[in-house]
Design a protein around this motif. Structure first.
Motif, short mmCIF file in Angstrom:
data_model
loop_
_atom_site.label_atom_id
_atom_site.label_comp_id
_atom_site.label_asym_id
_atom_site.label_seq_id
_atom_site.Cartn_x
_atom_site.Cartn_y
_atom_site.Cartn_z
N ARG A 43 5.87 -9.28 7.19
CA ARG A 43 5.67 -8.71 8.52
C ARG A 43 4.66 -7.56 8.53
O ARG A 43 4.21 -7.13 9.59
CB ARG A 43 7.00 -8.23 9.10
CG ARG A 43 7.70 -7.15 8.28
CD ARG A 43 9.00 -6.78 8.97
NE ARG A 43 9.74 -5.74 8.29
CZ ARG A 43 10.80 -5.95 7.50
NH1 ARG A 43 11.20 -7.19 7.26
NH2 ARG A 43 11.44 -4.94 6.94
N ASP A 44 4.32 -7.06 7.34
CA ASP A 44 3.34 -5.97 7.24
C ASP A 44 2.01 -6.44 6.66
O ASP A 44 1.19 -5.62 6.23
CB ASP A 44 3.91 -4.85 6.36
CG ASP A 44 5.10 -4.15 7.00
OD1 ASP A 44 5.06 -3.94 8.23
OD2 ASP A 44 6.07 -3.82 6.29
N MET A 45 1.78 -7.75 6.67
CA MET A 45 0.57 -8.30 6.07
C MET A 45 -0.70 -7.96 6.86
O MET A 45 -1.81 -8.20 6.38
CB MET A 45 0.68 -9.83 5.96
CG MET A 45 1.63 -10.30 4.87
SD MET A 45 0.93 -10.00 3.24
CE MET A 45 2.25 -10.60 2.19
N ASN A 46 -0.54 -7.42 8.06
CA ASN A 46 -1.73 -7.05 8.84
C ASN A 46 -2.10 -5.59 8.59
O ASN A 46 -2.52 -4.87 9.49
CB ASN A 46 -1.51 -7.31 10.33
CG ASN A 46 -0.36 -6.50 10.92
OD1 ASN A 46 0.51 -6.03 10.19
ND2 ASN A 46 -0.36 -6.33 12.23
N TRP A 47 -1.98 -5.19 7.36
CA TRP A 47 -2.27 -3.81 7.00
C TRP A 47 -3.76 -3.51 7.00
O TRP A 47 -4.20 -2.40 7.30
CB TRP A 47 -1.66 -3.49 5.62
CG TRP A 47 -1.97 -2.12 5.13
CD1 TRP A 47 -2.81 -1.77 4.11
CD2 TRP A 47 -1.47 -0.89 5.66
NE1 TRP A 47 -2.86 -0.41 3.96
CE2 TRP A 47 -2.03 0.16 4.91
CE3 TRP A 47 -0.59 -0.57 6.69
CZ2 TRP A 47 -1.75 1.50 5.15
CZ3 TRP A 47 -0.31 0.76 6.93
CH2 TRP A 47 -0.89 1.78 6.18
N PRO A 84 0.84 -1.21 0.00
CA PRO A 84 0.00 0.00 0.00
C PRO A 84 0.87 1.26 0.00
O PRO A 84 1.96 1.28 0.59
CB PRO A 84 -0.79 -0.12 1.31
CG PRO A 84 -0.75 -1.57 1.65
CD PRO A 84 0.57 -2.06 1.16
N GLU A 85 0.40 2.29 -0.62
CA GLU A 85 1.16 3.53 -0.75
C GLU A 85 1.60 4.11 0.59
O GLU A 85 2.76 4.57 0.72
CB GLU A 85 0.33 4.56 -1.53
CG GLU A 85 1.05 5.86 -1.82
CD GLU A 85 2.28 5.67 -2.70
OE1 GLU A 85 3.25 6.43 -2.53
OE2 GLU A 85 2.27 4.74 -3.54
N PRO A 86 0.74 4.13 1.63
CA PRO A 86 1.18 4.69 2.92
C PRO A 86 2.39 3.97 3.51
O PRO A 86 3.24 4.60 4.14
CB PRO A 86 -0.05 4.53 3.81
CG PRO A 86 -1.20 4.52 2.87
CD PRO A 86 -0.69 3.79 1.66
N LEU A 87 2.47 2.64 3.33
CA LEU A 87 3.62 1.90 3.84
C LEU A 87 4.90 2.34 3.13
O LEU A 87 5.94 2.56 3.76
CB LEU A 87 3.42 0.39 3.63
CG LEU A 87 2.61 -0.36 4.69
CD1 LEU A 87 2.44 -1.82 4.28
CD2 LEU A 87 3.26 -0.28 6.05
#
Length: 283
Positions: A250-254, A230-233
């Motif tokens: 590790r960022d899959m819980n976005w 996602p753009e914010p990440l």
């Protein structure tokens, strides 16, 4: 001739008076019987359900075992009282309520039997009795009752659904793997925090054994990201997204939708070599 008619009329009047009197007495006796029967059911039901809920709330096993015979006796009294009004199930309006009471009594009895099976560790037996409880209660239409009772009904059904799932979570029919995620709430993410570490626990017939436990970065290092982040990440997290703009494991819980996030995470974890997961516990 006229005298004969007068005599016949007098006989009819004399006969009619006892008939009316008999009918009045019959209706009076029937009314008293009906009221007493309803009162009997109400009192027996109040005692039985009060003792049943008290038993349910108890956390002392010895106390539960000691009180079960008392609840059984109260339930037997309730079933006996119900036989006095069971015929009203064929009457309009009240019939539905009578049938509902019968279903509740059957559910109560099945729950009591299931509880006794639970005390001896008969998980399969509990499951069977819970199915009976669910079948009886879900066949009741709560819409004809007040909102207060409807709320309690939904709470009971929800609780029973949770209890019914216990054999699954205990791995009674097959071993199951559960993923335990540790989230850092100091580094916020939509599902509660940054996923810092994880453990995988196997449950087989109520026995728990660890399979794996490690830092999330170790699992992430085995994952080959292919989904655009996602753009914010990319904009605010930066870090690994400077080199690659694909979403890290590790960022899959976005997503704030926990179910969606965990589906994405377990799919990615499986691609990274993690064992098959049957359920997730996040904290």
């Amino acid at each position: 001739m006229e005298e004969a008619l007068v005599a016949a009329k007098a006989d009819y009047i004399n006969m009619a008076i006892p008939v009316k009197s008999i009918l009045k007495k019959t209706f009076l006796i029937f009314g008293i019987y009906f009221v007493l029967s309803i009162l009997f059911v109400v009192i027996a039901g109040f005692i039985a359900f009060k003792q049943g809920f008290k038993l349910l709330a108890s956390e002392n096993v010895d106390e539960i075992k000691a009180n079960i015979p008392r609840v059984e006796k109260s339930l037997s009294l309730l079933k006996t009282s119900y036989t006095f009004v069971v015929w009203t199930q064929f009457l309009p309006f009240v019939g539905d309520y009578t049938r509902d009471l019968g279903k509740i009594i059957d559910a109560f009895e099945a729950a009591l039997v299931g509880g006794q099976m639970g005390l001896v560790g008969d998980i399969d037996g509990i499951s069977g009795q819970l199915n009976i409880v669910m079948d009886k209660l879900t066949s009741i239409n709560p819409d004809k009752y007040s909102s207060g009772y409807r709320g309690k009904y939904q709470s009971i059904i929800g609780g029973l659904n949770v209890i019914k799932s216990i054999p699954y979570f205990m791995g009674m029919d097959a071993p199951r793997n559960f993923l335990i995620l540790f989230q850092n709430d100091k580094e916020l993410r939509p599902t509660g925090g940054f996923m810092t570490a994880y453990s995988i626990m196997r449950v087989d017939k109520g026995k728990f054994s660890p399979i794996a436990s490690e830092d999330i970065y170790n699992l992430d290092a085995k994952y080959k990201p292919t989904v655009p982040a996602p753009e914010p990440l990319i904009k605010y997290i930066k870090g690994p997204y400077v080199l690659s703009q694909n979403l890290r494991l590790r960022d899959m819980n976005w997503s704030p939708d926990f179910g969606s996030s965990m589906i994405n995470f377990t799919t990615a974890a499986s691609d990274a070599g993690a064992p098959e997961i049957d359920g997730i516990i996040a904290g």
